[in-house]
Design an enzyme around this catalytic site. Structure first.
Site, PDB file in Angstrom:
ATOM      1  N   ASP A   1      55.500  63.870  23.283  1.00 48.09           N
ATOM      2  CA  ASP A   1      54.822  63.845  24.575  1.00 48.09           C
ATOM      3  C   ASP A   1      53.553  63.007  24.507  1.00 48.09           C
ATOM      4  OD1 ASP A   1      56.572  65.204  26.132  1.00 48.09           O
ATOM      5  OD2 ASP A   1      55.565  67.142  26.002  1.00 48.09           O
TER       6      ASP A   1
ATOM      7  N   ASP B   1      65.814  68.963  28.012  1.00 50.29           N
ATOM      8  CA  ASP B   1      64.525  69.400  27.467  1.00 50.29           C
ATOM      9  C   ASP B   1      64.631  70.837  26.935  1.00 50.29           C
ATOM     10  OD1 ASP B   1      61.815  69.319  26.880  1.00 50.29           O
ATOM     11  OD2 ASP B   1      61.193  68.718  28.886  1.00 50.29           O
TER      12      ASP B   1
HETATM   13  C1  DGJ Z   1      58.221  68.203  28.298  1.00 48.11           C
HETATM   14  C2  DGJ Z   1      58.728  66.808  28.108  1.00 48.11           C
HETATM   15  O1  DGJ Z   1      58.488  66.382  26.814  1.00 48.11           O
HETATM   16  C3  DGJ Z   1      58.093  65.904  29.155  1.00 48.11           C
HETATM   17  O2  DGJ Z   1      58.469  64.584  28.939  1.00 48.11           O
HETATM   18  C4  DGJ Z   1      58.512  66.378  30.516  1.00 48.11           C
HETATM   19  O3  DGJ Z   1      59.881  66.217  30.663  1.00 48.11           O
HETATM   20  C5  DGJ Z   1      58.110  67.830  30.698  1.00 48.11           C
HETATM   21  N1  DGJ Z   1      58.584  68.658  29.634  1.00 48.11           N
HETATM   22  C6  DGJ Z   1      58.630  68.347  31.999  1.00 48.11           C
HETATM   23  O4  DGJ Z   1      58.409  69.683  32.145  1.00 48.11           O
END
Ligand code: DGJ
Length: 730
Positions: free
Chosen positions: A550, A480
């Site tokens: 997301d 991430d």
């Molecule tokens: C952002 C990601 O896109 C989410 O899926 C998740 O992993 C969060 N970060 C976790 O902090």
């Protein structure tokens, strides 16, 4: 595919299956662009050039040997700054004397089989020399001593040209590269629409299409990553080009940092496209003998509309950018705990979810953010990659042993480039993040960005992450990256090299990604940047899939995945079924539709499977099995967009057809049912003479009937109804 050079006329011709690209050395070494578009059989297209126009108010170049040879009017192959061409320029160096006038002249060229890799950068690749041909043209700037190598590669079976640029300092003094775009194409006309993919967090890659205007338009990022906001992909399409007809040119940059794509329509109705590293906040000191490599730009041409352009892009990415074990095999169907638990989990909770998942056919549990340090919310511990044994007693090995007993694989989340202000790493090395003395360190999710220009920082992260990956049976990593860069300075570089930091940062990211993926070749790496904030051809070289957004709301995902498909294939789009009401939008959506939409990607779940109803569990089983069955068609097949959710507020539809055309998978989703009436749609990409059986009803149709007369779905729908229809050739 072929690349030829006509000695007599000094003309280069690059032919792909259906396109031609022609350029010529003229007037004492000026490399001039003649043509890019649908295949033409003639090579001598010099007649398209109008020489010697003395009405432009544009100064002309005496070294061309004729009067009135104004670079400002002439089509250029790789435009330079400050020597008479006033349009956007692709290249410029600042010499030791501080001037930025640059002029490149032809020096030599070479045509060879195969395609070279790019040092430290991702790029398309071939496995066998016979699959590709490459032309390298060396150009020289006499004053600075810059040697510029323009590289063009074609890969058999594709209407694509891969371009990159290398700059060598052949002088005995350093100079600064001020800009070095990866591609530059001069079109002889202006009759195009510009398509680009814009967005924001949780709403990535919406489609924008507008006619070109006179002047300059720029699609760019200066956030340090390719960004949620603008994607490093643009297309130029004729005004009358549709999804299925007409010409379309796609330009994609294999790069994950600051980029710029500029399109200029000049006063003579000519169009120039340049794409490459964003020159804003960029300047690179090149020492004598050193070489700088600019990232690769992929240019695709389609005479079969926007759809044809997309399918070319999809195949290149799947076959010539994505690498590794999971390039060609089905990836495990996973359950990710993020939306099920957020930070509030422990071994017991995870195992409960895993136990519910196993009988449903789910193959891997992914433990998301919060397993390390003292991280119970966003405020701490990124950078401290040590298991929190309070949550996970016995560490990862205890957890993975339990999962393995259940027959499940295990994956986990990292954010390697980031450091929490509240972390042991930051306390020990406050200088290890990007910063500029005297300025506040901007806060993004309570974190700073590590200085990946420094080898010791990248080494440290590599060691920490590797230790974790070696500590247990780990099959997957979600990488991430949750903030953009600010105060982009590094303690490790002198003042006249601070503008290298943005690019050096990206090189550091690629270095870590290369080292981790090659050290752990059996691990599937998934990219993520707050969803799809770094969704580009550069990242796909390391990560064959990326968390698309997301926003997991099925309606929103229809748009996000549809927009993303303009450039990128289903194989790289991670898509999960999440809870309803949706956590991002609050919208309720049938379980079936959430599953139907997620099926057009790298499939998984992201909700608490231990609390869903028995009926929903049956649906999960069905969806998982169906995904396994349809995998080859969806993930390795050809994508056809049918109804566009950006322009149709009633429903949307898309289709995947297997490479051999023996199966088609059609998905439609009703987004607004209050407009009653007939629901008819026509399939695409089938064999006209073949007979296809629709699986559910058993009804048979000829391919030409499905494509021309279409299907009558025929009933009134509710908002959120959807279906996946499978057509098998019999
Ligand atoms: C952002 C990601 O896109 C989410 O899926 C998740 O992993 C969060 N970060 C976790 O902090």
């Amino acid at each position: 595919m072929q690349i030829t050079y006509n000695n007599e006329k000094s003309i280069f011709k690059i032919d792909t299956e259906n396109s031609s690209y022609i350029m010529m050395i003229r007037r004492n070494g000026y490399l001039q662009h003649l043509y890019y578009g649908a295949y033409v059989s003639d090579f001598d297209l010099e007649y398209l050039i109008t020489d010697m126009v003395n009405e432009s108010f544009s100064p002309w170049a005496p070294s061309a040997g004729v009067k009135y040879f104004a670079l400002d009017i002439q089509p250029q192959e790789y435009s330079c700054n400050g020597t008479g061409d006033y349009r956007v320029s692709a290249f410029s160096v600042e010499t030791s004397k501080g001037n930025s006038s640059t002029s490149l002249k032809y020096l030599s060229h070479e045509i060879f089989d195969g395609k070279k890799g790019l040092k430290g950068l991702p790029s398309t690749y071939v496995n066998d020399k016979t699959e590709a041909k490459t032309l390298e043209i060396s150009m020289k700037d006499e004053v600075s001593g810059a040697l510029v190598i323009l590289s063009y590669s074609v890969i058999s079976g594709f209407d694509a040209i891969m371009r990159s640029v290398r700059v060598k300092n052949n002088s005995d003094t350093p100079f600064f590269i001020e800009k070095v775009y990866s591609t530059c194409v001069d079109f002889n006309d202006k009759d195009y629409d510009l398509i680009h993919l814009y967005g924001t967090w949780a709403a990535e890659r919406s489609i924008e299409r507008k006619p070109l205007i006179k002047g300059i338009q720029e699609i760019a990022s200066k956030r340090g990553s390719s960004s949620h906001n603008h994607n490093p992909f643009i297309a130029l399409v004729s005004h009358d080009t549709t999804e299925d007809f007409g010409s379309a040119y796609g330009f994609a940059l294999c790069y994950s940092g600051n980029f710029s794509a500029k399109v200029e329509v000049d006063t003579f109705d000519q169009t120039r496209v340049i794409m490459g590293i964003n020159p804003e906040d960029f300047k690179w000191k090149l020492f004598p003998g050193e070489e700088f490599t600019a990232p690769e730009a992929i240019m695709v041409y389609s005479g079969t509309g926007i759809g044809g352009m997309s399918r070319q892009m999809h195949k290149i990415i799947r076959k010539h950018i994505c690498r590794g074990k999971y390039k060609n095999i089905r990836r495990p169907i996973l359950i990710n705990n993020w939306e099920a638990t957020y930070f509030n989990f422990d071994t017991e909770k995870l195992l409960k979810i895993a136990k519910a998942a196993v009988p449903l056919g789910i193959e891997m549990l992914v433990m998301d953010d919060g397993w390390f340090g003292v991280r119970n919310d966003e405020s701490a511990s990124i950078g401290d990659w040590v298991v929190n044994e309070k949550k996970l007693p016995g560490g990862l090995s205890a957890l993975t042993k339990e999962l393995n007993k259940l027959g499940m694989k295990f994956g986990l989340w990292f954010e390697p480039e980031i450091v929490s202000f509240n972390s042991d790493l930051y306390r020990a090395h406050p200088d290890w993040c990007l910063h500029v003395d005297g300025y506040d360190r901007s806060v993004g999710r309570e974190t700073a960005v590590l200085d990946f220009t420094r080898k010791e920082v990248v080494d440290h992260v590599f060691n920490m992450v590797s230790n974790v990956l070696r500590s247990a049976d780990i099959s997957y990593v979600k990488w991430d990256f949750n903030r953009n860069l600010t105060e982009v300075g590094s303690d490790a570089l002198p003042s006249d090299q601070q503008k290298e930091v943005f690019h050096r940062y990206v090189l550091g990211v690629y270095d870590l990604a290369e080292r981790l993926t090659s050290t752990f070749p059996d691990i599937l790496f998934e990219g993520c940047s707050g969803g799809g904030g770094r969704f580009d051809c550069g990242m796909f070289y390391y990560f064959p899939q990326i968390w698309t957004s997301d926003d997991t709301d099925a309606f929103e995902r229809c748009k996000i995945q549809y927009g993303t498909s303009i450039a990128y294939p289903a194989s790289v789009m991670s898509a999960h079924v999440s809870a309803s009401p949706n956590h991002q939008t609050g919208r309720s959506m049938p379980f079936k539709t959430r599953g139907n939409v997620a099926t057009s990607g790298s499939f998984g779940y992201e909700l608490d499977l231990s609390i869903i109803s028995d009926e929903e569990k049956e649906m999960v089983k069905y969806q998982v099995n169906r995904y396994k069955e349809l995998y080859n068609t969806i993930v390795c097949g050809d994508n056809y967009r049918i109804i566009d959710p950006f322009t149709n507020n009633r429903w949307c539809a898309w289709e995947y057809v297997s490479e051999d055309k023996s199966q088609a998978v059609l998905t439609y989703v009703v987004t607004k049912s209050n407009i009653k009436g007939r629901y008819l749609l026509k399939l695409k990409g089938l064999l006209p003479d073949a007979v296809y059986r629709e699986k559910e009803s058993g009804r048979t149709y000829r391919g030409d009937t499905l494509m021309n007369a279409g299907l009558n779905l025929g009933k009134d729908f509710q908002d959120g109804d959807s279906e996946i229809l499978v057509f098998d050739k019999i």
